[in-house]
Design an enzyme around this catalytic site. Structure first.
Site, PDB file in Angstrom:
ATOM      1  N   ASP A  16       0.824  -1.204   0.000  1.00  0.00           N
ATOM      2  CA  ASP A  16       0.000   0.000   0.000  1.00  0.00           C
ATOM      3  C   ASP A  16       0.864   1.262   0.000  1.00  0.00           C
ATOM      4  OD1 ASP A  16      -2.304   1.491   0.037  1.00  0.00           O
ATOM      5  OD2 ASP A  16      -2.623   1.312   2.196  1.00  0.00           O
ATOM      6  N   HIS A  33       3.183   3.277  -8.959  1.00  0.00           N
ATOM      7  CA  HIS A  33       2.981   1.850  -9.221  1.00  0.00           C
ATOM      8  C   HIS A  33       4.212   1.231  -9.881  1.00  0.00           C
ATOM      9  CE1 HIS A  33      -1.114   1.942  -7.864  1.00  0.00           C
ATOM     10  NE2 HIS A  33      -1.475   2.817  -8.774  1.00  0.00           N
ATOM     11  N   LEU A 127      11.461 -20.365  -4.347  1.00  0.00           N
ATOM     12  CA  LEU A 127      10.485 -19.475  -3.712  1.00  0.00           C
ATOM     13  C   LEU A 127       9.191 -19.532  -4.498  1.00  0.00           C
ATOM     14  CD1 LEU A 127       9.907 -17.059  -1.631  1.00  0.00           C
ATOM     15  CD2 LEU A 127      10.417 -15.567  -3.574  1.00  0.00           C
TER      16      LEU A 127
END
Length: 243
Positions: A16, A33, A127
């Site tokens: 956020d 972004h 991962l």
């Protein structure tokens, strides 16, 4: 205590603050972004270095469609570019990609990119990176229940968990939210029942390695009891006798 044992196996992050980071710098929201993608790339690297096995991030929520049309289209274009640019490097690093979420409203280019990215990284095991895209916790519960109902299966806690969009991984040990907000925002509502939470005031593009390590240190200092007393949680596990 063994330091390795204190590292969470699964970290989930609500990324956020991209728009606010850009506004503070008199930049368009999309600049925030784009910088957020850079931060995510770094967090993936830090996670691998620290032995974290699963990283789940909230990239686009089912509520984000309410944002201005130009921002939504920009986010879709950013995802398409990120898929073409980032996936080869992630695969080389041993990352396996999943994109939990509702793909029905997505355009064909984005949808095809998600499918191709999952397929091209399916052999990796260093991962697991879950990029939740057009995801909502309530949507996840509903789609799981509908799936079971359509198959005529009994809805239990176990069967519902197995039908969730993140059934391929264990529930998050640690949830990090950046940006100074203190809420879940419809993220992994079912899966975070016993997760530890860490709320950071850092805006996501400014989230750095020191703050990441601080979140892990805070987690390491927590006692996870899962409904037990503190004494029970500290007791060593009992070994069942073999017959």
């Amino acid at each position: 205590m063994n330091a390795t044992a204190c590292v969470p196996s699964h970290v989930a992050i609500v990324m956020d603050g991209n728009g606010r980071w850009a506004r503070q710098r008199f930049l368009p929201r999309m600049a925030g972004h784009r910088q957020g993608v850079t931060t995510l790339r770094q967090v993936v690297r830090w996670s691998i270095a620290r032995g974290i096995r699963v990283l789940t991030v909230f990239a686009f929520s089912s509520e984000n469609w309410k944002r201005p049309a130009d921002e939504v289209s920009g986010l879709m274009a950013l995802m398409a570019r990120a898929l073409s640019k980032e996936v080869p490097e992630l695969s080389q690093a041993g990352v396996r990609l999943y994109f939990p979420g509702d793909r029905s409203p997505l355009g064909p280019e984005v949808t095809a990119g998600l499918v191709a990215a999952e397929a091209s990284t399916a052999h990796n095991d260093r991962l697991v990176l879950n990029v939740c895209f057009n995801y909502g916790g309530r949507w996840d519960v509903v789609q799981a229940a509908q799936s079971l109902a359509q198959r005529g299966e009994e809805i239990t806690e176990t069967s519902l968990s197995a039908a969730m969009a993140l059934s391929h991984v264990a529930d998050p040990d640690l949830v990090i939210r950046t940006g100074g907000e203190v809420r879940i925002s419809n993220f992994l509502l079912w899966q975070v029942a016993y997760s530890e939470f860490y709320f950071s005031d850092r805006l996501w593009p400014a989230f750095d390695e020191a703050e990441f390590d601080h979140a892990l240190a805070v987690y390491a200092g927590r006692q996870r009891r899962f409904g037990q007393t503190p004494e029970q949680a500290l007791a060593p596990p009992t070994l069942s006798s073999s017959s």
